[in-house]
Design a protein around this motif. Structure first.
Motif, PDB file in Angstrom:
ATOM      1  N   SER A 194      49.149  17.878  56.644  1.00  0.00           N
ATOM      2  CA  SER A 194      47.932  18.638  56.355  1.00  0.00           C
ATOM      3  C   SER A 194      46.757  18.038  57.110  1.00  0.00           C
ATOM      4  N   GLN A 205      47.367  24.685  51.857  1.00  0.00           N
ATOM      5  CA  GLN A 205      48.336  24.212  50.866  1.00  0.00           C
ATOM      6  C   GLN A 205      47.696  24.424  49.497  1.00  0.00           C
ATOM      7  N   ASP A 222      50.061  26.146  55.842  1.00  0.00           N
ATOM      8  CA  ASP A 222      50.362  24.835  55.263  1.00  0.00           C
ATOM      9  C   ASP A 222      51.049  25.049  53.925  1.00  0.00           C
ATOM     10  N   GLU A 223      52.327  24.930  53.906  1.00  0.00           N
ATOM     11  CA  GLU A 223      53.135  25.204  52.711  1.00  0.00           C
ATOM     12  C   GLU A 223      52.633  26.447  51.993  1.00  0.00           C
TER      13      GLU A 223
HETATM   14 MG   LIG Z   1      49.925  18.651  52.816  1.00  0.00          MG
END
Ligand SMILES: [Mg+2]
Ligand SMILES: Nc1ncnc2c1ncn2[C@@H]1O[C@H](COP(=O)(O)OP(=O)(O)OP(=O)(O)O)[C@@H](O)[C@H]1O
Lengths: 345, 339, 326
Positions: free
Chosen positions: B50, B103, B184-185
């Motif tokens: 991240s 995320q 991000d995820e």
């Molecule tokens: Mg992360």
């Protein structure tokens, strides 16, 4: 569910950081709270030795009437020739004692009500938090006035108790919010699962983690109690025979100090109150930054940031290319950073 | 056809903390994203995935600070260094050039605004000529695209489920059809079916519009399936970079090997599952030499002294880079990495 | 809706509690202040007044506590708060009604102004933290620690005595007859500047600090970063995303501190001899006018409750989450 959602003070508390308080009172490293504590200690010393070092008897009349500050009378004299400096010195004790007693009693009440309502939940919570909110909403000053006004003797202790009784609501509210968020934490859940008794959980698992919040609420209540007590004395509701900073202002006001231009009569007392209050507020700044890690600037002073040209902004990461320190390598474990590291774990 | 680069990250270094001893979260990361490509980033939790994408977009929150490197974006009028852009340039470029889905999309929506408003305000900021009705229409279209009823444009975030919020965020990122999409995820709160569906949707759009994707996920098997290239990160550095299929078939770094073997493959032959012993290092007290050496099953004596740089593999495969001393000349690779 | 309903129940309970406290206090106080009063006013008190005193303070030995309580509520609904001693034989309700508009105007204007100004400054310094703006914080600490009335004294000394710009006391020019005509209104406004200004200055610090901390806290929420990532204009991110959310606890804080602000303003009125409820309360305490003191407590509490409800309405309008059906 709280009546009004989201409190500033209910910001996430970091258990690791709170645990650290117990170990080394890290917030003492905060410059603001250190200054606050220094001022407070100064007043505390005055409260103890004030009556002995006072140059005159504060109630003694003299022929130096309405004198401006001079070598003999550092803060001038009243219209009956009383020495204002001695009155301030002697009055310090009353102010601090009442503030502390009110603070201790109110904080005890707040912890009792706040923690139980946060822990018990259900109907008990509804009732207790409604009670706290009622005390919060009712304007304290008129209530205190009607209570003290009808008491035959409104001396220091009585005033302290009345103030404590009317000012615990805020602390209870904040503590309840904190308890609620703690209750959901793993370590409390774990203790529950282990079958520990509720009171054991409260005493050993919860209260230690509330230390910072309790301290903040104590400091807040003491400030409030001191301001209220001085105000009550100024209005003349409480006993005017005990010397405290409020009584000085009461006599100043009722003898037209303003119209006579006797600024020395009321300026010092007010400044003392403001200074003491500032000390408490500064201490609370420290506690706030301690409880809410987001308020901290990860181990950096504003000055050092400016020097490096960093503006800590959201959404525009600072780019610095001063490769003064070589990258990587084991770093020194500075306390401020140790804390921020814990906060991210 | 040589692929054109869109985003080039060179020697990016990021610290957390402004004090005298910051955490060096990224140390000289270089990475290139090509036009129309899907680049996957994999690595254990806390390795800096991240941090990498936030720093590359200059969105890293305090106390993060970029201490070196450059991030070149190849726009229509030549490359620009994002790290040297002024605030205004950055603002104008954002969301058109690079859009990002954070995320934990749970908190990414402003709780007091309706979803529609949050979808349209970016369009309004970048396309001042557009009419209100056009923007609304676009917002509906975007919601439909991610499988949410267009009427939900009037909903507040708290009225949506976690998965729906994530899908709204994906829709929002697509609003201006950016050249680079960073995920991000993005699908952690979604069930497997929905996850596939959304990704397929994104990939289909990519085929149609030709944008590039940076995709971060912990699901390595999924990554291998959708990504063209993969970068494997460890403790703030990239340790291996190659085509997805190559990494899958033949990891060249002991860490990649361990990482791939800690997930069951979705397709293909079964292979024994094995974790990586030990835990990620403390970025504050990194071991000397190769940061992976304490956990590495193949560690040699030099590994604790010499820091390996990202370079060609022992077999000098084109487009493949690895940061491991096993690949220096004159050493023989262990069987697990050499087949 | 559930939120609104809960709040309504809460206000009813609080109002009931205030009334009951008012009923109970004189009955549980040690000593007998009323008998002392009757003695002091020997012969000057009409039977009417004595009777209302008896009812108010429960000196009637024949009546049970319960019947006294019921009786008390009955009088209250009839608007009977007893007779004032200080302004004998004016009923307490009349005295309060006369002074209430002054207080409501003063508190209303001053507290809203201070809330708005303080919140705005808080937004600014919270948004630009780590810059020179942080230097304002110690100043606010000092200002929030100064007692309201003392600041009032200083203001009078500087701006009314030393440099006589503003009047020292009163709510309007003594030569004018109160009424709604321009000259009077102008004079009233002129007289209110100093008291209102001092209330604003002494209460603004709290709002600055609270808003600053909330801004800092909210700024690290993901949605603010997302707003920046979208490339929205700075103002939109700062106000629409960060401040818009940070102001919510500030509004509930406003509701909760109203009691505190009102208390401060009452004392300020005493200092400025402003013709509001506070000054009347001051006169009442001086003359040990219990019926008046109690009446004022009740009315002030009810007024604060009403203001609280308004703040709640604002909160519901600002936060969609409270509007959710349960
Ligand atoms: Mg992360
Ligand atoms: N505010 C901070 N202060 C200090 N260190 C931080 C801070 N934020 C992140 N870090 C450190 O930076 C490293 C990289 O974090 P990052 O969030 O990029 O990891 P990640 O690879 O995205 O992990 P995940 O897969 O769990 O999302 C972590 O080791 C973390 O401890």
């Amino acid at each position: 569910m709280s009546v009004i959602p989201v409190d500033a003070a209910a910001a996430p508390v970091d258990p690791a950081a709170v645990a650290a308080t117990r170990r080394r009172l890290l917030f003492l490293r905060n410059g603001k709270s250190r200054l606050g504590i220094a001022i407070l200690l100064g007043f505390a010393v005055l409260a103890v030795i004030g009556p002995w070092i006072a140059p005159y008897d504060p109630s003694a009349l003299s022929r130096d009437v309405l004198q401006a500050p001079s070598g003999a009378h550092w803060m001038g004299t009243t219209h009956t020739g009383q020495d204002v400096f001695s009155q301030i010195l002697v009055g310090t004790r009353g102010v601090l004692v009442v503030g502390m007693i009110a603070g201790v009693v109110a904080t005890a009440l707040a912890v009792l009500v706040g923690v139980s309502s946060g822990f018990l939940g259900g109907l008990a919570d509804e009732i207790l938090s409604a009670l706290a909110n009622i005390f919060l909403v009712i304007p304290a000053l008129p209530l205190v006035i009607i209570i003290t006004g009808q008491l035959p003797d409104a001396g220091g202790i009585t005033v302290a108790l009345v103030l404590a009784f009317t000012s615990w609501g805020w602390g209870a509210r904040v503590l309840r919010a904190q308890t609620l968020s703690l209750r959901k934490r793993d370590f409390v859940e774990a203790a529950r699962a282990n079958g520990e008794s509720t009171w054991r959980i409260v005493w050993f698992e919860t209260l230690p983690n509330l230390t910072a919040v309790i301290a903040a609420s104590f400091v807040g209540t003491v400030t409030f109690a001191i301001l209220s007590q001085v105000t009550l004395a100024f209005i003349g509701v409480t006993s005017i025979s005990d010397w405290n900073w409020g009584t000085i202002l009461f006599w100043a006001q009722s003898n037209q100090a303003l119209a006579r231009g006797a600024w020395w009569w009321f300026v010092p007392a007010g400044l003392c109150i403001a200074l003491l209050g500032t000390a408490f507020t500064l201490i609370n700044f420290g506690i706030d930054e301690f409880v809410n890690p987001r308020l901290r600037l990860a181990g950096a002073s504003a000055r050092s940031l400016r020097r490096r040209g960093i503006v800590p902004r959201i959404g525009f990461t600072a780019v610095v290319r001063d490769t003064g320190c070589p990258p990587s390598g084991p770093a020194l474990d500075r306390p401020a950073l140790a804390l921020s590291k814990e906060a991210t774990r | 056809m040589t692929p054109e680069p869109v985003l080039e990250i060179r020697d990016l270094a990021v610290d957390y903390g402004y004090g005298a001893s910051p955490v060096h979260a990224l140390r000289g990361v270089s990475l290139t994203l090509h036009k129309g490509e899907v680049l996957g980033i994999a690595g254990e939790s806390g390795c800096g995935k991240s941090t990498l994408v936030y720093a590359a977009t200059r969105l890293l929150p305090p106390p993060g600070v970029i201490v070196g490197g450059e991030v070149r974006f190849h726009g229509d009028d030549g490359p620009v260094d994002i790290l040297r852009m002024t605030d205004q340039e950055l603002r104008a470029a954002r969301w058109q050039d690079t859009a990002i889905v954070f995320q934990g999309a749970m908190n990414s929506l402003n709780p007091v605004y309706r979803v529609g408003r949050q979808l349209t305000d970016a369009i309004a900021a970048h396309r001042p000529g557009s009419s209100r009705a056009e923007r609304e229409e676009r917002a509906r279209e975007l919601l439909t695209m991610v499988g949410i009823a267009p009427e939900r444009i009037r909903a507040f975030p708290h009225q949506l489920s976690g998965g729906m919020r994530q899908r709204v965020m994906i829709a929002m990122a697509m609003a201006l059809e950016p050249k680079v999409l960073i995920l991000d995820e993005p699908t952690t709160a979604l069930d497997v079916v929905m996850q596939r569906q959304i990704l397929e949707q994104v990939m289909e759009l990519r085929d149609r519009l030709g944008f590039s994707v940076v995709f971060i996920t912990h699901d390595v098997s999924l990554l291998i399936e959708v990504a063209d290239h993969i970068a494997i990160m460890y403790a703030g550095e990239i340790v291996e970079q190659a085509r997805a299929s190559e990494v899958y078939r033949q990891p060249r770094h002991p860490y990649s090997h361990g990482l791939l073997h800690s997930f069951p493959p979705l397709h293909g032959p079964r292979r024994p599952l094995a974790g990586i012993p030990g835990s990620p290092p403390d970025l504050q007290a990194l071991p000397s030499g190769c940061p992976f050496s304490p956990r590495c099953p193949e560690a040699m004596d030099v590994c604790t002294d010499v820091h390996p740089d990202l370079g060609p593999t022992a077999a000098a495969e084109p487009g493949r880079r690895v940061a491991c001393l096993l690949h220096t000349e004159g050493r023989t690779l262990p069987a697990s990495l050499s087949v | 809706m559930r939120f609104v309903l809960r709040r309504c129940i809460f206000y009813l309970v609080t109002a009931w509690a205030a009334v009951t406290v008012n009923f109970v206090i004189p009955r549980v106080m040690p000593g007998d202040p009323v008998q002392a009063l009757i003695n002091r006013y020997q012969g000057q008190l009409s039977t009417d007044a004595v009777e209302s005193l008896y009812a108010l303070f429960g000196l009637d030995p024949d009546a049970s506590i319960w019947s006294q309580y019921v009786d008390y509520w009955g009088r209250l609904f009839a608007g009977d708060l007893g007779l004032s001693f200080t302004f004998f034989p004016t009923p307490v309700a009349d005295v309060i009604l006369q002074s209430l508009p002054w207080t409501v105007a003063l508190v209303g204007v001053a507290s809203v102004l201070s809330f708005a100004v303080g919140t705005l400054i808080g937004v600014m310094i919270g948004w630009r933290r780590g810059t020179w703006a942080d230097g304002i914080l110690p100043v606010t600490a000092f200002l929030s620690a100064v007692p309201y009335f003392w600041l009032g004294l200083i203001a009078i000394m500087l701006l009314a005595v030393t440099w006589p710009v503003f009047p020292t006391s009163g709510g309007y020019d003594g030569g004018l007859v109160p009424g709604l005509y321009p000259e009077f209104i102008g004079s009233a406004l002129w007289h209110s500047i100093l008291p209102a200004g001092t209330v604003v200055i002494s209460s603004v610090a709290g709002w600055i600090l609270g808003m600053r901390n909330m801004m800092v806290t909210v700024s690290s929420e993901d949605y603010v970063t997302v707003a920046q990532a979208k490339g929205l204009p700075e103002r939109q991110v700062m106000f629409g995303y960060a401040a818009r959310n940070a102001v919510l606890p500030q509004v509930s804080g406003f509701a909760l501190s109203l009691g505190f602000i009102v208390s401060g303003t009452l004392v300020m009125e005493m200092v400025f001899s402003y013709p509001g409820v506070g000054f009347v309360l001051y006169q009442a305490t001086g003359g040990q006018d219990y019926p008046l003191m109690q009446g004022i407590f009740l009315i002030i509490t009810l007024a604060v409750l009403v203001a609280n409800m308004l703040a709640d309405v604002a909160y519901v309008l600002l936060d969609p989450r409270t509007r959710q059906e349960a």
